[in-house]
Design an enzyme around this catalytic site. Structure first.
Site, PDB file in Angstrom:
ATOM      1  CG  ASN A   9      -1.707   1.206   1.440  1.00  0.00           C
ATOM      2  OD1 ASN A   9      -1.805   2.038   0.540  1.00  0.00           O
ATOM      3  ND2 ASN A   9      -2.306   1.347   2.620  1.00  0.00           N
ATOM      4  CD1 TRP A  10       3.429   1.155  -3.146  1.00  0.00           C
ATOM      5  CD2 TRP A  10       3.617   2.668  -4.785  1.00  0.00           C
ATOM      6  NE1 TRP A  10       4.228   0.615  -4.112  1.00  0.00           N
ATOM      7  CE2 TRP A  10       4.360   1.535  -5.137  1.00  0.00           C
ATOM      8  CE3 TRP A  10       3.579   3.741  -5.675  1.00  0.00           C
ATOM      9  CZ2 TRP A  10       5.067   1.432  -6.332  1.00  0.00           C
ATOM     10  CZ3 TRP A  10       4.281   3.652  -6.867  1.00  0.00           C
ATOM     11  CH2 TRP A  10       5.018   2.505  -7.184  1.00  0.00           C
ATOM     12  CE  LYS A  11      -0.191   3.310   4.730  1.00  0.00           C
ATOM     13  NZ  LYS A  11      -0.147   3.431   6.181  1.00  0.00           N
ATOM     14  CG  HIS A 101      -5.849   1.919   5.278  1.00  0.00           C
ATOM     15  ND1 HIS A 101      -5.430   2.905   6.138  1.00  0.00           N
ATOM     16  CD2 HIS A 101      -4.806   1.062   5.138  1.00  0.00           C
ATOM     17  CE1 HIS A 101      -4.172   2.654   6.493  1.00  0.00           C
ATOM     18  NE2 HIS A 101      -3.772   1.542   5.901  1.00  0.00           N
ATOM     19  CD  GLU A 103      -2.971   5.559   6.709  1.00  0.00           C
ATOM     20  OE1 GLU A 103      -2.953   5.528   5.469  1.00  0.00           O
ATOM     21  OE2 GLU A 103      -2.053   5.094   7.421  1.00  0.00           O
ATOM     22  CD  GLU A 173      -3.427  -2.437   7.383  1.00  0.00           C
ATOM     23  OE1 GLU A 173      -2.375  -2.735   6.813  1.00  0.00           O
ATOM     24  OE2 GLU A 173      -4.010  -1.354   7.203  1.00  0.00           O
ATOM     25  N   GLY A 179       2.329   2.580  10.673  1.00  0.00           N
ATOM     26  CA  GLY A 179       3.247   3.705  10.484  1.00  0.00           C
ATOM     27  C   GLY A 179       3.946   4.157  11.759  1.00  0.00           C
ATOM     28  CB  SER A 219       5.167  -1.149  12.073  1.00  0.00           C
ATOM     29  OG  SER A 219       4.740   0.188  12.212  1.00  0.00           O
ATOM     30  N   GLY A 240       2.832  -1.092   4.228  1.00  0.00           N
ATOM     31  CA  GLY A 240       2.855   0.329   3.878  1.00  0.00           C
ATOM     32  C   GLY A 240       4.280   0.780   3.594  1.00  0.00           C
ATOM     33  N   GLY A 241       4.913   1.399   4.589  1.00  0.00           N
ATOM     34  CA  GLY A 241       6.247   1.993   4.436  1.00  0.00           C
ATOM     35  C   GLY A 241       7.253   1.090   3.737  1.00  0.00           C
TER      36      GLY A 241
HETATM   37  P1  PGA Z   1       2.786   0.507   7.546  1.00  0.00           P
HETATM   38  O1  PGA Z   1       1.321   0.638   6.915  1.00  0.00           O
HETATM   39  O2  PGA Z   1       3.358  -0.799   7.053  1.00  0.00           O
HETATM   40  O3  PGA Z   1       3.539   1.684   7.049  1.00  0.00           O
HETATM   41  O4  PGA Z   1       2.609   0.508   9.038  1.00  0.00           O
HETATM   42  C1  PGA Z   1       0.500  -0.476   6.743  1.00  0.00           C
HETATM   43  C2  PGA Z   1      -0.819  -0.032   6.182  1.00  0.00           C
HETATM   44  O5  PGA Z   1      -1.312   1.018   6.585  1.00  0.00           O
HETATM   45  O6  PGA Z   1      -1.400  -0.709   5.314  1.00  0.00           O
END
Ligand code: PGA
Length: 258
Positions: A9-11, A101, A103, A173, A179, A219, A240-241
């Site tokens: 997930n590049w966001k 998600h 977010e 999640e 994050g 994370s 994500g990251g």
């Molecule tokens: P993260 O994000 O790996 O940067 O914690 C995961 C996600 O939100 O899908």
């Protein structure tokens, strides 16, 4: 055996040139190094989906990875400025879409009701929803974490007929892990994955519960992935990251069985 599955997930990261560079690198690294029995999905921002598909198509004979979106409109079509419909995503030949998600829930008012609407539209368009559920730190500390997840699943997904539910991918999640660099422990993650599978079994029976992929997200890194992915009810990750660096992403893809 359940499918092993890793989605990136590049966001809201990268500009056009940087996205192109990362996709080119991913195609090279994933096709050269990644375990072939893992389904890999990359979810860039909408505006890079076409480029991502083009880059993958060049390599299609090698089936490097699939492309997904990060969100979809809860409406079918029409006067919804700024929205992108499930039909649009499907017509580009992307295959997956993240829904619910944390977010989107936090900053864009996504609720279990909109999750249900979006999932419905994605399935109608033959897209695979990757549905996120997760508790906040406060909810965990107050001991209501299992209730929260149960409500998210019941209200967002359990209206589906068994045939439709069998196309769903779930991502657990925990919001406090996203994050933050604070990965859930193997025990915390497995406990919740097992619980999620038990709820699916209660609702849809053993066979569907056994087959539903449940990913961990929050994370997840090349360091934490191997022991997380070794848990019996964890079938991979939503990353994500660490999906923004080709080498880290491929290390995570290769974390099964380590
Ligand atoms: P993260 O994000 O790996 O940067 O914690 C995961 C996600 O939100 O899908």
């Amino acid at each position: 055996m359940r499918k092993k599955f890793v989605a990136g997930n590049w966001k809201m990261n990268k500009n056009f040139q940087q996205a192109e560079e990362l996709l080119d690198e991913l195609v090279d690294v994933v096709s050269a190094k990644a375990a072939p029995d893992v389904d890999v999905v990359v979810c860039p921002p909408f505006v890079f989906i076409e480029m991502a598909l083009d880059i993958c198509r060049d390599e299609q004979s090698r089936n490097v990875f699939s492309i997904g979106a990060q969100d979809v409109s809860a409406y079918t079509s029409g006067a919804y400025t700024g929205e992108v419909s499930a039909e649009m995503i499907a017509s580009m030949e992307a295959e997956y879409c993240i829904v619910g998600h944390s977010e989107r829930r936090k900053y864009h008012g996504e609720t279990d009701t909109t999750v249900a609407q979006k999932v419905e539209l994605l399935l109608q368009n033959s897209l695979t929803p990757i549905v996120c559920v997760g508790e906040t730190l406060e909810e965990r500390e107050n001991g209501v974490l299992f209730d929260v997840i149960k409500t998210q699943l019941t209200d967002g997904l359990f209206h589906l007929q068994p045939m439709d539910f069998s196309h769903i991918v779930i991502a657990y999640e925990p919001v406090w892990a996203i994050g933050t660099g604070k990965t859930a422990t193997d025990k915390q993650a497995e406990e919740m994955h097992k619980y999620i599978r038990s709820l699916i079994e209660e609702k849809y029976g053993k066979e569907i519960a056994r087959k539903t992929p449940i990913l961990y997200g929050g994370s997840c890194t090349p360091q934490t992935a191997p022991s997380l992915f070794a848990q019996p009810d964890i079938d991979g990750g939503l990353i994500g990251g660490a999906s923004l660096k080709a080498d880290d992403f491929v290390s995570i893809i290769n974390s099964f069985g380590k």
